[in-house]
Design a protein around this motif. Structure first.
Motif, short mmCIF file in Angstrom:
data_model
loop_
_atom_site.label_atom_id
_atom_site.label_comp_id
_atom_site.label_asym_id
_atom_site.label_seq_id
_atom_site.Cartn_x
_atom_site.Cartn_y
_atom_site.Cartn_z
N LEU A 141 -4.40 2.27 4.42
CA LEU A 141 -3.36 2.99 5.16
C LEU A 141 -2.12 2.11 5.24
N VAL A 142 -0.99 2.62 4.73
CA VAL A 142 0.29 1.91 4.81
C VAL A 142 1.15 2.60 5.86
N MET A 143 1.64 1.83 6.82
CA MET A 143 2.49 2.37 7.88
C MET A 143 3.87 1.74 7.75
N ASP A 144 4.83 2.51 7.24
CA ASP A 144 6.19 2.02 7.05
C ASP A 144 6.96 2.08 8.37
N GLU A 145 8.01 1.24 8.50
CA GLU A 145 8.76 1.14 9.75
C GLU A 145 7.79 0.93 10.91
N ALA A 146 6.96 -0.11 10.77
CA ALA A 146 5.79 -0.26 11.63
C ALA A 146 6.11 -0.67 13.05
N HIS A 147 7.37 -0.98 13.37
CA HIS A 147 7.70 -1.20 14.77
C HIS A 147 7.50 0.09 15.57
N LEU A 148 7.38 1.22 14.87
CA LEU A 148 7.09 2.50 15.52
C LEU A 148 5.60 2.77 15.64
N THR A 151 15.74 -6.44 6.10
CA THR A 151 16.40 -5.32 5.47
C THR A 151 17.10 -5.79 4.19
N GLY A 152 16.88 -5.07 3.11
CA GLY A 152 17.46 -5.45 1.83
C GLY A 152 16.53 -6.23 0.93
N ALA A 153 15.35 -6.61 1.47
CA ALA A 153 14.42 -7.42 0.68
C ALA A 153 13.53 -6.57 -0.22
N GLY A 154 13.53 -5.26 -0.03
CA GLY A 154 12.71 -4.39 -0.87
C GLY A 154 11.29 -4.21 -0.35
N LYS A 155 11.16 -3.86 0.92
CA LYS A 155 9.83 -3.68 1.51
C LYS A 155 9.04 -2.59 0.80
N THR A 156 9.74 -1.49 0.45
CA THR A 156 9.04 -0.39 -0.21
C THR A 156 8.53 -0.80 -1.57
N VAL A 157 9.30 -1.59 -2.29
CA VAL A 157 8.85 -2.10 -3.60
C VAL A 157 7.59 -2.94 -3.43
N ARG A 204 -5.38 -1.64 6.82
CA ARG A 204 -4.03 -1.21 7.19
C ARG A 204 -2.99 -2.25 6.80
N LEU A 205 -1.84 -1.75 6.33
CA LEU A 205 -0.68 -2.59 6.09
C LEU A 205 0.48 -2.01 6.89
N LEU A 206 0.98 -2.79 7.84
CA LEU A 206 2.13 -2.40 8.65
C LEU A 206 3.36 -3.12 8.11
N VAL A 207 4.41 -2.39 7.79
CA VAL A 207 5.58 -2.97 7.12
C VAL A 207 6.81 -2.75 7.99
N LEU A 212 -3.24 6.22 1.84
CA LEU A 212 -2.38 7.13 2.58
C LEU A 212 -1.18 6.33 3.09
N ILE A 213 0.02 6.79 2.74
CA ILE A 213 1.26 6.12 3.16
C ILE A 213 1.95 7.00 4.20
N VAL A 214 2.30 6.41 5.33
CA VAL A 214 2.94 7.16 6.41
C VAL A 214 4.34 6.60 6.63
N VAL A 215 5.35 7.46 6.50
CA VAL A 215 6.74 7.08 6.75
C VAL A 215 7.25 7.92 7.91
N PRO A 216 8.19 7.41 8.72
CA PRO A 216 8.56 8.12 9.94
C PRO A 216 9.55 9.26 9.77
N ARG A 217 10.32 9.26 8.68
CA ARG A 217 11.39 10.23 8.56
C ARG A 217 11.36 10.93 7.20
N GLN A 218 11.85 12.15 7.21
CA GLN A 218 11.86 12.97 6.01
C GLN A 218 12.63 12.32 4.87
#
Length: 259
Positions: free
Chosen positions: A115-122, A31-37, A140-143, A54-60
């Motif tokens: 396919l990018v899956m953000d917050e990939a622990h979910l 956290t703080g390293a700039g994963k989204t960047v 796929r890229l799980l972040v 296609l980028i998938v994020v878990p929250r609005q």
């Protein structure tokens, strides 16, 4: 946007893992390293080579944040989510949430190459897996910052390689993160706590932390070390948080409970 050296290194290592034949790659950064960047730069390179993403994020809340980072690296995206009026079915990059993707995937003109899956622990949740299953040919890229789950389910069905980015200590050393000062309570006996799914039983943990001595000690140490700043106190339960809020307020320290 100019990436920091450790971010550029992470992008290159993700590309190398794919080149070695891994369809799915998990990128781990604190956290703080700039994963989204970092994944925005991965996306930029794919689009520059003619691919679609296609980028998938878990929250609005993550939708506008992610769109902003994409814009900063020069990538425009369409948004497949009812709360955002940014549909662009012709865009090479689409940004969505798992449920929105299931409802709106037919609007995609073509299956994504990536396919990018953000917050990939979910990512082992059914809503996330349904997205991956809908586009089985996509790389796929799980972040994530935390590549594990309390239910102990692994990620091998989605990712066969892991890229470990810079650690917290490395980021502190190079000035990317501020140094951390830690004060630990020496009298907390956790030997009698039971574990559930790899973590302490929440009820037992809350009862241990809700004794008068420990509750008062939190306030006392706040007064000793943090009266010159604002901050956050993480509680073990709603009841624990309510008791702490009462004690901070009684001590003249403005506090509110968020659950």
């Amino acid at each position: 946007m100019i990436l920091r050296p450790y971010q550029s290194q992470a992008v290159d290592r993700v590309a190398k893992a794919h080149a070695q034949g891994h369809q799915g790659v998990m990128l781990v950064l604190p956290t703080g390293a700039g994963k989204t960047v970092v994944f925005a730069e991965v996306v930029r390179r794919i689009v520059a080579s003619g691919g679609s993403v296609l980028i998938v994020v878990p929250r609005q809340e993550l939708v506008p944040q992610t769109a902003d980072k994409l814009w900063r690296v020069g990538v425009q995206c369409g948004v497949l989510a009812s709360a955002f009026a940014q549909p662009d079915p012709n865009a090479a990059v689409q940004l969505t949430m798992p449920q929105s993707c299931q409802a709106r995937a037919p609007r995609l003109l073509r299956a994504p190459d990536y396919l990018v899956m953000d917050e990939a622990h979910l990512a082992m949740a059914q809503t996330y897996r349904a997205v991956a299953e809908r586009f089985p040919a996509a790389c796929r890229l799980l972040v994530t910052a935390t590549p594990w789950r309390l239910d102990r389910r692994g990620f091998m069905s989605l990712s066969s390689a892991m890229v470990l980015g810079a650690t917290v200590s490395e980021l502190v050393q190079d000035g990317s993160l501020v140094p951390v000062r830690t004060f630990s309570h020496p009298l907390l006996d956790t030997t009698k706590l039971h574990t559930v799914a790899g973590d302490y039983d929440l009820g037992e943990q809350s009862r241990l932390l809700c004794n008068d001595f420990l509750l008062g000690d939190v306030v006392k140490h706040w007064q000793q070390h943090a009266t010159d700043r604002t901050g956050i106190v993480f509680a073990s339960s709603v009841g624990h948080g309510a008791l702490l809020t009462e004690l901070f307020t009684a001590a003249g320290i403005g506090a509110r409970l968020l659950t």
